[in-house]
Motif scaffolding. Sequence first.
Motif, PDB file in Angstrom:
ATOM      1  N   TYR A  34      38.332  27.755  40.495  1.00 28.12           N
ATOM      2  CA  TYR A  34      37.691  28.921  41.103  1.00 28.12           C
ATOM      3  C   TYR A  34      36.187  28.917  40.839  1.00 28.12           C
ATOM      4  O   TYR A  34      35.374  29.160  41.726  1.00 28.12           O
ATOM      5  N   LEU A  54      32.041  38.378  47.066  1.00 27.86           N
ATOM      6  CA  LEU A  54      33.109  37.390  47.234  1.00 27.86           C
ATOM      7  C   LEU A  54      34.117  37.486  46.091  1.00 27.86           C
ATOM      8  O   LEU A  54      35.328  37.402  46.310  1.00 27.86           O
ATOM      9  N   SER A  58      38.026  38.407  46.516  1.00 26.34           N
ATOM     10  CA  SER A  58      39.067  37.463  46.110  1.00 26.34           C
ATOM     11  C   SER A  58      40.025  38.095  45.104  1.00 26.34           C
ATOM     12  O   SER A  58      41.230  37.819  45.128  1.00 26.34           O
ATOM     13  N   LYS A  61      42.410  40.323  47.055  1.00 29.78           N
ATOM     14  CA  LYS A  61      43.404  39.528  47.771  1.00 29.78           C
ATOM     15  C   LYS A  61      44.439  38.945  46.804  1.00 29.78           C
ATOM     16  O   LYS A  61      45.635  38.878  47.114  1.00 29.78           O
ATOM     17  N   MET A  62      43.995  38.516  45.637  1.00 28.96           N
ATOM     18  CA  MET A  62      44.908  37.959  44.642  1.00 28.96           C
ATOM     19  C   MET A  62      45.931  38.998  44.204  1.00 28.96           C
ATOM     20  O   MET A  62      47.127  38.715  44.099  1.00 28.96           O
TER      21      MET A  62
END
Length: 545
Positions: A34, A54, A58, A61-62
């Motif tokens: 990552y 970002l 992320s 979304k995770m």
Amino acid sequence: MLLGVTLAGGMLVGATFFGGTKSLNNIGRGYTKYREILQLIENNYVDTVNTDELVDFSIEKMLQKLDPHTAYMNPQDAIAARSQLEGGFDGIGVEFNIYKDTVYVVTPLAGGPSEAAGIQSGDKIIKVDDTPLAGGKIENSAVFKALRGKRGTEVKMTILRKGEKEPRLFTVTRDRIPTYSIDAAYMVDGKTGYIKVNRFSETTYDEFKTALASLKSQGMTQLMMDLRNNPGGYMDRATSIADEFISGNKMLVYTDGKDNRYDRQTYARIAGQFEEGALVVLMDEGSASASEIVAGALQDHDRALIAGRRSFGKGLVQMPVQLSDGSELRLTISRYYTPSGRSIQKPYVPGQEGDYEKDLEQRSKRGEYYIADSIKNDPKLKFKTDGGRVVYGGGGITPDYFIPRDSSWQTPYLVQLYGKNIIREFAMEYANDNRKKLEKMPFDEFNRTVTINDELMARLVKDATSEGIKFNEKEYSRSKNYIRTQVKALVARYVYQKNNKAGQNNEYFRVAGEADDTYQKALKLFDRANKLEHGMFTYNQPERK
């Protein structure tokens, strides 16, 4: 949405979060990958990007691959979310409303700095220091940012008062403003008490004990506790309140996590103030998490009659973890179970939040809000209370006595009145115009003698028409009595709330209760609640209307 994310979780406080380093090697490879991708984007991507955004994206979304209640909040949202559960905030002490791009003072909070400075209900806030708050699109966040600040600091407010052409300048010194979670606590009659709890925050248990003691001193022998639309909060406050009603050392709730770090069993431990006496608890589809912990314990021990509609179905426990930059992770660490062993968490599929969020909409389509037989419990998740009554897990608390949603007064015309704030504005204007007379009047006299007559209702309709709301006589007739009651209830709030130093809106709820079908039906259930308390079980499934 923010309130839901914040509160629709029984949050466990005081547990140890970091349990060791055994899993660090497992996540090391993913972390390295990552970090490499972020570095490549930062150094080589064709356009300039905000890597902080970002990262937030992320993370969000995770977490969608986990459960619907694990959540991440950026620093700004985290501060706002925590304030919902803390016992207060630093500010000027006003309740405001944005109407037609103008910020109105609904009411200065009793004993707060704005009241002391002379700010009144109905005042328009034109400017705060050098920040204009009039004209153009105004967001709640901008008003909060302007009004809140460190206690002891001064804020200059430019106010335009009704009937005056020139604005006034007020200097208000910010102070600590307490927040309250008990909306109302009053005697309905000589023996019946009513307490409405809006959430389970830092101060809820202390507020509740004080309210309960006050009602008992007034002769209360039976109680209605209203948990409708209570989205939850701190688990320990919920179990402490349940302990006020449950005798001995009976279990109240237990939690089960991945390992024993988050496994807890909570038992009754004190001699509660109301361990005997008929108890009715109101719930609906907006009652979640900590509310369900209270109701589940009382139902499983046959201590209270649960009335209303099936609750939300939130049986996951979150731990709030503040991150280094001030952001916050609300991580699900365990499931909770009622004393009979049932989980009331409704089904979900990780990554399919859309289906989970549509559950309440699906309940409506099935007719569950109106017909008791539309509640479909899983027969495989059948449990029994202390007295042998059948209860179900897997999707909220099913009430012992079903009360359908009253939609008789709900019309598109009423929706438009609320959308353009007509009812609240009309009530505020009436209260301000008659304040001197009303403030001399005890509430009981107000409730008995003041009526929102047809002449006043015609004025309200005229105001609505002038705001572009087309009059619909059929819809108006259906909603008329509800509108009338709401106006009177709001007037009572504007006039009498400042007299209650505990932040309660007793006068509002006493008037509004006259048009509250669930409340009125529940008042007739104390005989059933009394029989239940004494082990006289005459029913096993939700009774119908």
